[in-house]
Design a protein around this motif. Structure first.
Motif: not given
Length: 960
Positions: A531-548
């Motif tokens: 599969a191609a899983i494409n994560v683009t143009d995304t803002d991950i703000l103030d994550s409680s633990y890890a971002a990814l």
């Protein structure tokens, strides 16, 4: 669906957690007389980052939200705290205000006129676990408006999955509920609206989280020609008696007679499902037409609108005769509320607001609250849409597309306080294909994820805003997890995760005893590969633990491009499983740990780096005990949502010089709108294609569309169009002009403009000749749909004359004599269809553009398209095309060609046969037959080896 144990996983009977309670249960009630308080209020202060701060993403909602902790109050501010089981952890923004004495209040100042409010609050449970009832005063500028009932009967769950109502068990959670009320009048901006304690006899505390202020329009007028559940079938609008049988009789009659069914203003009690098929059920608006209720003895029966179940499909429980034979088709549910009475979670009970299976169906502007799930859809089913709706206070999921749901979407919908995944797709046993979650705003999700696809092929999760996940999940999850997600149902194709904003997402998992990332991937059942899983143009703000986060099995094909990580409680990357991942322009700041990567799989995590990365990579990642999270490192103002410069620009930039002086001055020019619905964007109104269109957010007038002509031009007329096949409607419109884009003059006052298919669904409006660079349409009403709609916005002047309004602008008007005997006789001609999927309508097959196409409803053969040549013509050949791109792989469609001189009686010109479309030969098929005189040519499809629908980009007809 969040049981993160380390053994095998089952959907039912999950492992019970043993986390000690962090919050007390029922508080002792106290009775205190009303006294005047002289305590000085804590003044209002600037708000922190809210899910409604993000421009261009998330749902367009009809309310203005204010947080209690940011308003003036005399209570106790609680939080911020993200620990599961604490009262502030489930509050929006992780803060709230507790009132525990008579006279204490939270006071909001209206920023816009309002006549209604929905507020989120928490009362303590009682000792029996059945909840308590109380009331709180609503005051305007100090004057009592009403006492508003509040309750904790719909909150407070305990123990492990699927939870119980026993306060003696561990893990108390799901503390908050919401209620709504109308003021009885409209208060202007600046009015002080106060929620104030008048007694603590029924509840010792009242915790206020937020308030959503709204200007609710009047009830929708009853349309002509409908069947009325009250006047025609005797339903009880007071709710005193069960109206299930009356509603069922009404929708059955509506289907038989081809008439919509009307729910007038009222509160209607339903003890069971109403099963719908081939009918429109509509109300006076979700504040006026309300369905609710539950059977008094058979507690697995409750109010809900259900499609028919598919035999052997996703629902394996009892199917009664009137529920069988699904999926239901061609159902529209709109403009009403389903507010249930579900106070516990029993997964086997079908006590959802909407359920069953519905294909080619729409749920529009429906309010769903206090049911088990807002909409649990058991396929197989196809082409189902939920839009412009609200889903609140569910004991389980908000929406779940379960078991072979295809080409379906949830869009422009607001979801908050779900007890499980907010919006989920679960491809159990049968593939989910080509579904999407777009432009939704999701608030607090108590358990599991905001947005998730368990398996699935070609899935899109785009333009959403998510905030505040509490436990056992994150913001966005892509996974091969849960039963039946393996082999053909596993993650495959292209998974598009684009232009999303995630705030305070991810949290501690009480089974795993470590954090879950804001975006996370699991391959528990089998590896994610191919599969191609494409994560683009995304803002991950103030994550409680890890971002990814990666866990439970190997993954590959994952790429991140133009991703901003701003604040993470532990790491930028948490790696607990091998994967192959590429990163381009991924920038991380505010990471709590000095080492931004936790990786205990070593070289099993393979990274490919592009340009522009910073802040997340180290060659020596950490592997060791889990650190305590550090919260609050995210931004306090929203980041820009314009894609970074590495995003590909449009292939055709707008011209820098004025367009030609002749013809439509607006065609191809930049167009902007106050809002859009799904993919019906402003640019569609200036693309020269009358089959594509702009649609504004629904139920949110006024709305505007503005075109920039590039320079000041003489303007004296505008021509407005809708697609040729649409039914008659009147839109209330005004035309404005400007030379600078800031100062506007009215060119044509607001008036009803009627679009009639008999006259080409076109309206011409003359305006005083003058110089304008910007031309704007403002719409305040539409009799055909609760939104502004326009397929073409044409502007004329500089001595130009608009073309006739009957045909599309790129097609010459049909002459009164037969058209020339040469060339494609079908180009631009009227065309009809048996059905279409999404925006892939029949006019795409005669527009001369091989990249646009018609697609029928899926899994519903036979399907037909019919073109009218305008007069009897000698024909002997048709040329059929699919888009020439190699992405359209070789497929064989089984079809026949028929002809008619009248449009009613057809003869076969070419019998059914398989015709192969191959990109090596431009995806083109030619079918010849004996010359014959026909006015109508029809193609009928009975099969397609590449997709379960009829598909055609061009239907060309030739005389020789």
């Amino acid at each position: 669906m969040a049981d993160h144990t380390t053994g095998h996983h089952q959907r039912r009977h999950r492992i019970r957690a043993g986390l000690a309670a962090l919050t007390g249960t029922a508080l002792a009630a106290a009775s205190i007389s009303v006294v005047a308080l002289t305590t000085t209020a804590t003044p209002a202060r600037a708000a922190g980052l809210s899910p409604f701060d993000i421009p261009g993403r998330g749902a367009t909602v009809p309310f203005v939200e204010q947080e209690a902790e940011e308003a003036a109050h005399t209570g106790t501010r609680i939080g911020p705290d993200r620990r599961y089981g604490t009262l502030p952890s489930e509050a929006s923004g992780r803060e709230a205000v507790t009132l525990d004495a008579v006279g204490e209040y939270v006071e909001f100042t209206l920023t816009a006129p309002a006549n209604a409010v929905t507020f989120r609050y928490s009362l303590p449970d009682n000792a029996a676990g059945t909840g308590r009832d109380a009331s709180i005063d609503l005051r305007a500028n100090g004057t009592l408006v009403k006492a508003v009932p509040v309750t904790s009967r719909y909150g407070w769950y305990y123990g492990g999955y699927p939870f119980n109502n026993n306060p003696g068990d561990t893990n108390p959670h799901h503390f908050y509920d919401e209620t709504r009320t109308m003021f009885g009048t409209t208060y202007p901006a600046g009015t002080k609206i106060r929620l104030q304690v008048s007694s603590t006899a029924q509840s010792p505390t009242f915790t206020i989280d937020l308030a959503d202020f709204e200007l609710v329009g009047g009830p929708i007028a009853k349309p002509t020609g409908v069947l009325d559940v009250v006047t025609d079938f005797g339903a009880d609008p007071t709710g005193a008696t069960d109206s299930t049988a009356r509603f069922q009789a009404a929708v059955d009659a509506g289907r038989a007679q081809g008439r919509a069914v009307w729910i007038p203003t009222g509160t209607f009690t339903l003890f069971d499902h109403v099963v719908v098929d081939g009918v429109t059920l509509r109300g006076a608006g979700p504040w006026y037409s309300v369905l609710g209720g539950r059977h008094p003895t058979d507690r697995k029966r409750a109010a809900g609108i259900y499609g028919k179940y598919v035999p052997g499909g996703g629902y394996s429980g009892e199917i009664r005769p009137h529920e069988a034979g699904g999926p239901s088709r061609n159902v529209t549910l709109r403009d009403f509320a389903i507010i249930g009475d579900i106070r516990e979670r029993v997964d086997e009970d079908q006590v959802n607001a909407i359920g069953g299976a519905m294909s080619d169906s729409v749920v529009d502007n429906v309010w769903m609250q206090h049911t088990k799930v807002g909409a649990w859809m058991d396929g197989p089913m196809d082409n189902f849409t939920i839009r412009n709706s609200r889903i609140l206070d569910q004991t389980a999921d908000g929406v779940n597309f379960h078991w072979g749901v295809t080409n379906s979407t949830v869009t422009n919908t607001f979801v908050r306080n779900t007890g499980d995944d907010a919006l989920a797709m679960w491809a159990q046993s049968v593939p989910n294909v080509n579904n999407s979650f777009t432009r939704n705003t999701i608030g607090v999700t108590i358990l599991a994820n905001h947005l998730v696809t368990y398996g699935g092929r070609d899935i899109r999760i785009t333009d959403n805003v998510t905030a505040d996940s509490v436990t056992n999940g994150g913001g966005i999850h892509v996974a091969n997890r849960y039963p039946g997600v393996t082999g053909p149902t596993a993650v495959s194709g292209t998974i598009t995760v684009a232009r999303n904003t995630l705030m305070r997402n991810g949290n501690s998992d009480y089974n795993w005893r470590f954090g879950v990332g804001a975006i996370w991937f699991s391959a528990l059942n089998e590896p994610i590969q191919g599969a191609a899983i494409n994560v683009t143009d995304t803002d991950i703000l103030d994550s409680s633990y890890a971002a990814l986060h990666w866990i439970e099995g190997q993954t590959s094909g994952i790429s991140f491009t133009n991703v901003r990580i701003d604040g993470a409680g532990t790491y930028a990357l948490q790696v607990q499983a091998p994967s192959q991942v590429s990163f381009t322009n991924v920038r991380a700041t505010g990471i709590a740990q000095a080492n931004p990567m936790h990786n205990c799989v070593g070289s099993g995590f393979q990274i490919t780096q592009g340009t522009g990365n910073s802040g997340w990579y180290t060659a020596t990642p950490y592997c060791g005990p889990w650190p305590e999270p550090q919260w609050g490192g995210g931004p306090t103002s929203p980041p820009p949502t314009t894609p970074p410069p590495t995003t590909a620009p449009p292939t055709t930039p707008p011209p820098t010089t004025p367009p030609p002086t002749g013809g439509n001055l607006a065609q191809g020019r930049p167009a902007t709108a106050t809002s859009t619905n799904q993919n019906y964007v402003a640019a569609n109104a200036v693309d020269g294609n009358a089959a594509s269109y702009w649609e504004s957010a629904n139920n949110a007038f006024p709305q505007s569309l503005t075109v920039d002509l590039g320079a000041a031009r003489t303007v004296d007329r505008v021509v407005l169009k809708l697609p040729a096949g649409w039914e008659r409607r009147t839109q209330t419109l005004s035309v404005l002009g400007s030379t600078d884009g800031s100062s506007w003059a009215t060119l044509a006052g607001s008036a009803g403009r009627t679009f009639d298919p008999a006259t080409g669904n076109a309206v011409s409006i003359s305006v005083p000749a003058g110089e304008r660079r910007f031309v704007r349409l403002t719409a305040t009403g539409n009799t055909g749909w609760p939104a502004a709609q326009l397929s073409e916005f044409e502007v004329y002047g500089d001595g130009t004359t608009p073309p006739p309004t009957t045909p599309p602008p790129t097609t010459p008007p049909p002459p009164t004599t037969p058209p020339p005997a040469t060339g494609n006789l079908a180009a631009g001609r009227p065309i009809t269809e048996t059905s279409h999927s999404d925006v892939y309508a029949a006019p795409n097959a005669v527009d001369g553009n091989a990249n646009t196409y018609w697609e029928s409803a899926n899994n519903a053969f036979p399907q037909s398209v019919t073109v009218d040549l305008g007069a009897n013509r000698s024909v002997s050949r048709v040329v059929l095309k699919l888009p020439p791109s190699s992405a359209w792989q070789t497929r064989t469609q089984t079809l026949s060609v028929l002809g008619s001189t009248t449009g009613s009686s057809f003869t076969t010109l070419e019998a059914y046969a398989g015709h192969t479309f191959n990109p090596a030969s431009a995806n083109t098929v030619t079918v010849t037959f004996a010359a014959t005189s026909q006015r109508y040519l029809r193609l009928t499809f009975t099969g397609n080896s590449g997709w379960p629908a009829g598909q055609l980009s061009e239907f060309e007809v030739y005389s020789s």
